[in-house]
Design a protein around this motif. Structure first.
Motif, PDB file in Angstrom:
ATOM      1  N   ARG A  77       0.907  -1.312   0.450  1.00 46.57           N
ATOM      2  CA  ARG A  77       0.213   0.085   0.210  1.00 46.57           C
ATOM      3  C   ARG A  77       0.562   1.204  -0.154  1.00 46.57           C
ATOM      4  N   GLY A  78       0.974   1.880  -0.540  1.00 45.43           N
ATOM      5  CA  GLY A  78       1.245   3.428  -1.038  1.00 45.43           C
ATOM      6  C   GLY A  78       2.424   3.500  -1.542  1.00 45.43           C
ATOM      7  N   PRO A  79       2.443   3.522  -2.810  1.00 42.92           N
ATOM      8  CA  PRO A  79       0.665   2.953  -3.624  1.00 42.92           C
ATOM      9  C   PRO A  79       0.675   1.716  -3.686  1.00 42.92           C
ATOM     10  N   ASP A  80      -0.656   1.497  -3.968  1.00 50.05           N
ATOM     11  CA  ASP A  80      -1.581   0.351  -4.563  1.00 50.05           C
ATOM     12  C   ASP A  80      -0.221  -0.889  -5.306  1.00 50.05           C
ATOM     13  N   THR A  81       0.960  -1.968  -4.486  1.00 50.67           N
ATOM     14  CA  THR A  81       0.885  -2.611  -5.870  1.00 50.67           C
ATOM     15  C   THR A  81       0.622  -3.688  -5.144  1.00 50.67           C
ATOM     16  N   LEU A  82       0.988  -4.592  -6.664  1.00 57.13           N
ATOM     17  CA  LEU A  82       1.590  -6.056  -6.256  1.00 57.13           C
ATOM     18  C   LEU A  82       2.590  -6.781  -6.778  1.00 57.13           C
ATOM     19  N   LEU A  83       3.198  -6.744  -5.824  1.00 60.98           N
ATOM     20  CA  LEU A  83       4.536  -7.017  -6.204  1.00 60.98           C
ATOM     21  C   LEU A  83       5.071  -8.719  -6.235  1.00 60.98           C
ATOM     22  N   VAL A  84       5.905  -8.775  -7.083  1.00 62.15           N
ATOM     23  CA  VAL A  84       6.484 -10.249  -7.274  1.00 62.15           C
ATOM     24  C   VAL A  84       7.677 -10.495  -7.353  1.00 62.15           C
ATOM     25  N   MET A  85       7.473 -12.128  -6.620  1.00 60.34           N
ATOM     26  CA  MET A  85       9.096 -12.033  -6.487  1.00 60.34           C
ATOM     27  C   MET A  85       9.750 -13.637  -6.234  1.00 60.34           C
ATOM     28  N   ASP A  86      11.029 -13.688  -7.099  1.00 62.50           N
ATOM     29  CA  ASP A  86      10.553 -14.383  -7.363  1.00 62.50           C
ATOM     30  C   ASP A  86      12.462 -15.329  -6.472  1.00 62.50           C
ATOM     31  N   VAL A  87      12.083 -16.640  -5.424  1.00 64.70           N
ATOM     32  CA  VAL A  87      13.522 -17.140  -4.498  1.00 64.70           C
ATOM     33  C   VAL A  87      13.781 -18.380  -5.117  1.00 64.70           C
ATOM     34  N   GLU A  88      14.940 -17.831  -5.363  1.00 61.58           N
ATOM     35  CA  GLU A  88      15.875 -18.853  -5.739  1.00 61.58           C
ATOM     36  C   GLU A  88      16.268 -19.336  -4.140  1.00 61.58           C
ATOM     37  N   ASN A  89      17.060 -20.592  -4.024  1.00 64.22           N
ATOM     38  CA  ASN A  89      17.780 -21.641  -2.910  1.00 64.22           C
ATOM     39  C   ASN A  89      16.910 -21.393  -1.671  1.00 64.22           C
ATOM     40  N   ALA A  90      15.372 -21.532  -2.062  1.00 66.33           N
ATOM     41  CA  ALA A  90      14.258 -21.289  -0.968  1.00 66.33           C
ATOM     42  C   ALA A  90      14.343 -22.124   0.684  1.00 66.33           C
ATOM     43  N   LEU A  91      15.018 -23.401   0.219  1.00 69.47           N
ATOM     44  CA  LEU A  91      15.037 -24.374   0.842  1.00 69.47           C
ATOM     45  C   LEU A  91      16.503 -24.566   1.969  1.00 69.47           C
TER      46      LEU A  91
END
Length: 486
Positions: free
Chosen positions: A337-351
């Motif tokens: 929020r502020g500004p209202d946004t959909l943030l899309v993120m990729d996570v490598e080595n997630a484990l």
């Protein structure tokens, strides 16, 4: 003198008289917030069952409630039915009579937040709802095999689940009230894991009553065993501190569960001593294998926002074989929020000990982004993402394969004096079709949105509205405390 004595007697009688009970209505929803959906794998149900938390936001009644709705009995169109040009109305079927039976509703505390459903193999679902009423409770409600019978999992008398609910204050073993989780709001659980913990966020910081130094204050994720959400199982070890390594704590709004980490979104917070405080983080990761490890993502260095709300996480396909999911690769969807946004993120080595996060895209959203629901297509294809916005009248649909918003589904009446405020989300996804449920907090309903073909999410349409419209007193801005005759 005689008149004075009579007046005094009347006052004494008045003070000794308890007010008449005002249970929540049995025929309608009151500021609906959290939602959950369940359809048994076996049995005759076509459309399944929807569970709705009534928040009782302006405390018209003695308590909030959780109700179970049979979507078949309500006459909701069969799941996955293709749209025609003539059958459906433009704004969907209005279903005001909810048919809530005596065993299909229980009382909970007021100010309900999100709802999570836990349903490991071999047992019927258990619903978890945090409530911000005095005492800051986590409520647990069990669902019967029929999908409609609700019982209090923590005790309760006469279907009142407030009795026995788990307070997240005054924790056994705590020192000077710390740790605690005042004003709980967000909840998540690994629905299939019989050993799952219920992760609960809260909006108020805790700290010394006499300190004006924010560094002395802390916030937590409460991690409660789903199988035993009782005070006997509660202790200081159930609270994970978010302010570590010299970082200011801030407050978390929502959580999402990855393979190893809990993803916690950061929001504005408050405390009695310090008043309102801005967010101190946008996204932090808590290591479920060693909960004292809290990782800072520093998203603020890439994208500046005021605070965050809903968050979701899914696995990504393998780089070597795109037809298979890779548990070591995850995608995170975060509502800012502020500004209202959909943030899309990729996570490598997630484990691993050192996951690597990268912002993939940032998509503008309508005002007041609240909750997010991810609808997965087959492995290797882009996901569909639904978002509610409490400051808007729409549920918006984002298609990763197109890279933009493809639909805005109007779920309110566009009445400036009573905005619908879509808030909670739940989904039913089967094959190549999906159904979304959105609680419209402001007008007391639940919107039902169908996507009969996931190849065409732009065709998303509201097909029903469940519940009578919540009346509002324009002079006070609160709802009219009325029951509807059955």
């Amino acid at each position: 003198m005689r008149a004075y004595l009579l007046t005094s007697a009347l006052l004494l009688v008045s003070c000794d008289t308890d007010p008449e009970p005002r249970p929540p209505p049995s025929t309608r929803l009151v500021y609906p917030s959290g939602l959950a959906f369940w359809r048994p794998e076996v049995g005759p149900s076509t459309n399944g069952f929807l569970y709705v938390a009534s928040a009782n936001f302006d405390k018209c009644y003695d308590s909030g409630a959780v109700v179970a709705l049979d979507l078949d009995a309500l006459g909701v169109r069969p799941f996955g039915t293709p749209f025609t040009q003539t059958v459906e109305e433009d704004r969907g079927t209005l279903i005001e009579e909810l048919g809530i039976g005596a065993l299909s509703t229980v009382q909970i505390d007021s100010f309900a937040g999100e709802m999570a459903l836990w349903s490991p193999a071999g047992r019927t679902p258990r619903l978890f709802v945090p409530t911000r009423a005095e005492g800051s409770f986590l409520q647990a409600v069990d669902v019967g095999e029929d999908g409609l019978t609700l019982t209090c999992a923590q005790g309760g008398i006469n279907r009142d689940c407030r009795d026995g609910a788990l307070s997240l204050l005054d924790v056994p073993g705590a020192t000077d009230g710390i740790p605690a989780a005042p004003a709980p709001i967000g909840v998540s659980v690994d629905s299939d894991d019989p050993e799952a913990r219920v992760w609960v966020t809260h909006t108020e910081l805790v700290g010394p009553e006499t300190s004006g130094n924010e560094a002395d204050y802390q916030s937590y994720l409460a991690a409660i065993p789903a199988a035993d959400p009782s005070r006997d199982a509660l202790g200081v070890g159930n609270f994970v501190a978010l302010g570590t390594n010299g970082r200011l704590a801030g407050a978390a709004h929502a959580t999402a569960l990855g393979g190893r980490y809990v993803y916690a979104s950061g929001r504005n917070s408050s405390s009695a001593q310090l008043g309102a405080l801005p967010k101190r983080f946008i996204l932090r990761l808590v290591d479920r294998t060693a909960t004292e490890r809290v990782l800072e993502t520093d998203i603020e260095a890439v994208f500046s926002v005021r605070e965050a709300r809903g968050v979701a996480v899914v696995q990504l396909p393998s780089v070597q074989d795109p037809t298979q999911l890779d548990p070591n690769r995850e995608r995170v969807y975060l509502l800012a929020r502020g500004p209202d946004t959909l943030l899309v993120m990729d996570v490598e080595n997630a484990l691993t000990d050192l996951p690597r996060l990268r912002v993939v895209t940032a998509l503008p959203l309508p005002a007041g982004s609240s909750e997010v629901e991810v609808i997965s297509r087959t492995v290797g294809r882009g996901n569909i993402v639904a978002v509610t916005g409490s400051g808007d009248e729409n549920v918006v649909i984002y298609d990763e394969e197109v890279g933009q918003l493809v639909a805005q589904v109007l779920v309110g009446e566009q009445d400036p004096s009573q905005p619908s405020q879509p808030t909670g989300l739940a989904a039913d996804v089967r094959g190549n079709a999906a159904r979304l449920f959105a609680s419209t907090f402001g007008d007391g309903r639940v919107a039902v949105i169908d996507i009969p073909d996931l190849d065409r999410p732009q065709d998303a349409r509201m097909v029903a509205r469940l519940g009578a419209r919540q009346l509002r007193d324009p002079r006070q801005g609160t709802s009219v405390c009325q029951e509807i005759d059955p």
